[in-house]
Design an enzyme around this catalytic site. Structure first.
Site, PDB file in Angstrom:
ATOM      1  N   HIS A  82       0.820  -1.336   0.064  1.00  0.00           N
ATOM      2  CA  HIS A  82      -0.018  -0.042   0.060  1.00  0.00           C
ATOM      3  C   HIS A  82       1.009   1.303   0.066  1.00  0.00           C
ATOM      4  O   HIS A  82       0.905   2.148  -0.850  1.00  0.00           O
ATOM      5  CB  HIS A  82      -0.816  -0.260   1.117  1.00  0.00           C
ATOM      6  CG  HIS A  82      -1.802   0.922   1.493  1.00  0.00           C
ATOM      7  ND1 HIS A  82      -3.210   1.144   1.016  1.00  0.00           N
ATOM      8  CD2 HIS A  82      -1.676   2.317   1.686  1.00  0.00           C
ATOM      9  CE1 HIS A  82      -3.834   2.184   1.209  1.00  0.00           C
ATOM     10  NE2 HIS A  82      -2.944   3.141   1.619  1.00  0.00           N
ATOM     11  N   GLU A  83       1.691   1.284   0.851  1.00  0.00           N
ATOM     12  CA  GLU A  83       2.707   2.491   1.056  1.00  0.00           C
ATOM     13  C   GLU A  83       3.554   2.676  -0.291  1.00  0.00           C
ATOM     14  O   GLU A  83       3.720   3.728  -0.737  1.00  0.00           O
ATOM     15  CB  GLU A  83       3.369   2.509   2.310  1.00  0.00           C
ATOM     16  CG  GLU A  83       2.593   2.642   3.577  1.00  0.00           C
ATOM     17  CD  GLU A  83       1.618   3.707   3.787  1.00  0.00           C
ATOM     18  OE1 GLU A  83       1.764   5.028   2.951  1.00  0.00           O
ATOM     19  OE2 GLU A  83       0.639   3.422   4.619  1.00  0.00           O
TER      20      GLU A  83
ATOM     21  N   HIS B  27       1.537   4.254  -2.970  1.00  0.00           N
ATOM     22  CA  HIS B  27       1.721   5.618  -2.948  1.00  0.00           C
ATOM     23  C   HIS B  27       2.886   6.479  -3.542  1.00  0.00           C
ATOM     24  O   HIS B  27       2.939   7.213  -4.308  1.00  0.00           O
ATOM     25  CB  HIS B  27       1.588   6.224  -1.678  1.00  0.00           C
ATOM     26  CG  HIS B  27       0.212   6.039  -0.875  1.00  0.00           C
ATOM     27  ND1 HIS B  27      -1.015   6.457  -1.430  1.00  0.00           N
ATOM     28  CD2 HIS B  27      -0.148   5.449   0.300  1.00  0.00           C
ATOM     29  CE1 HIS B  27      -2.059   6.185  -0.552  1.00  0.00           C
ATOM     30  NE2 HIS B  27      -1.576   5.557   0.678  1.00  0.00           N
TER      31      HIS B  27
ATOM     32  N   ASP C 151      -7.531   7.776   2.954  1.00  0.00           N
ATOM     33  CA  ASP C 151      -7.303   8.103   1.444  1.00  0.00           C
ATOM     34  C   ASP C 151      -8.797   8.375   0.604  1.00  0.00           C
ATOM     35  O   ASP C 151      -8.446   9.427  -0.133  1.00  0.00           O
ATOM     36  CB  ASP C 151      -6.475   6.985   0.676  1.00  0.00           C
ATOM     37  CG  ASP C 151      -5.168   6.778   1.468  1.00  0.00           C
ATOM     38  OD1 ASP C 151      -4.597   7.684   2.028  1.00  0.00           O
ATOM     39  OD2 ASP C 151      -4.541   5.460   1.301  1.00  0.00           O
TER      40      ASP C 151
END
Length: 192
Positions: A14-15, A18, A91
Site C-alpha cells: 500500500h505505502e 503511494h 485516502d
C-alpha cells in the site's frame, strides 16, 4: 499494536503504491520517507511527501495527480492481491473531498458550468463543518454525483496504469520496505 505478517505485507505494498505513483506523475510532491511502522491510532504505515515549492494554486491536472497518488495504495492492493482492505479509508475521504471541491467549488467540470455549488465554510464548534442549504435541483445533484465519480474513476485509472506498468518495481520496493521498515528518498530513488 502488533499486526500480522499478512497485514504488514499489505501495508508495505500500500505505502509503496503511494510512493511509486507519486514518483511517476509530473508535479507530484517528492516522497521523502515511507514506513510500515504503525503510528498513532489506525495508521499502520505512512508516506511523507514534501512539496518542492510553496504553491497557492493548483491546476486540474495537479489535483488529478494528487488523487491518483492518494489512490496508489488502494490500487497497489488490487494489483498485488486482487482484493481491497480497509487501509485506504482516509485516502478515500481525501480523494472524495478533492473531487467534490473540483466539481462544486472550483468549476472544473464543463458540463456544470462556471458555477460554485458550494461555498467554503468556516469550521463550526469542535471543527465540524455544518452544511449549508442546497441551492440546486435534484437533477444537478445527480450530475454532481456523476461528475465526482468520473473524476475519482479517472484518478484510479491513472494510478492503475502506473502500477501495472511498474509492478516489478512495486514488488521489489515492498520487499525492501518489509526488510527495513522505513525507506528514505535516496533509497526510493535507488530502486528505479
Amino acid at each position: 499494536r502488533l499486526i500480522s505478517p499478512r497485514e504488514r505485507e499489505i501495508v508495505a505494498h500500500h505505502e509503496m503504491g503511494h510512493a511509486i505513483v507519486a514518483s511517476a506523475l509530473p508535479g507530484s510532491d517528492a516522497v521523502h520517507k515511507i514506513s510500515i511502522i504503525p503510528r498513532g491510532i489506525g495508521a499502520l504505515g505512512y508516506t511523507i511527501q514534501r512539496p518542492t515549492e510553496d504553491r497557492f494554486l493548483m491546476t486540474r491536472e495537479e489535483l488529478e495527480n494528487k488523487m491518483a497518488v492518494l489512490l496508489g495504495g488502494r490500487v497497489a492492493e488490487e494489483v498485488c492481491f486482487g482484493h481491497l482492505s480497509t487501509g485506504a479509508a482516509d485516502d478515500l475521504v481525501k480523494v472524495t473531498n478533492i473531487a467534490r471541491s473540483m466539481v462544486m467549488r472550483y468549476g472544473m467540470v464543463k458540463a456544470l458550468g462556471d458555477i460554485a455549488y458550494e461555498e467554503e465554510r468556516a469550521p463550526f464548534l469542535g471543527g465540524m463543518q455544518v452544511p449549508g442549504p442546497r441551492e440546486y435541483s435534484e437533477q444537478t445533484a445527480r450530475e454532481i454525483d456523476v461528475a465526482v465519480r468520473e473524476i475519482v474513476s479517472a484518478a484510479h485509472g491513472k494510478a492503475l496504469a502506473v502500477l501495472q506498468r511498474d509492478k516489478a518495481l512495486l514488488e521489489r520496493g515492498a520487499k525492501l520496505l518489509l526488510e527495513k521498515e522505513t525507506l528514505v528518498e535516496a533509497e526510493l530513488a535507488a530502486l528505479r
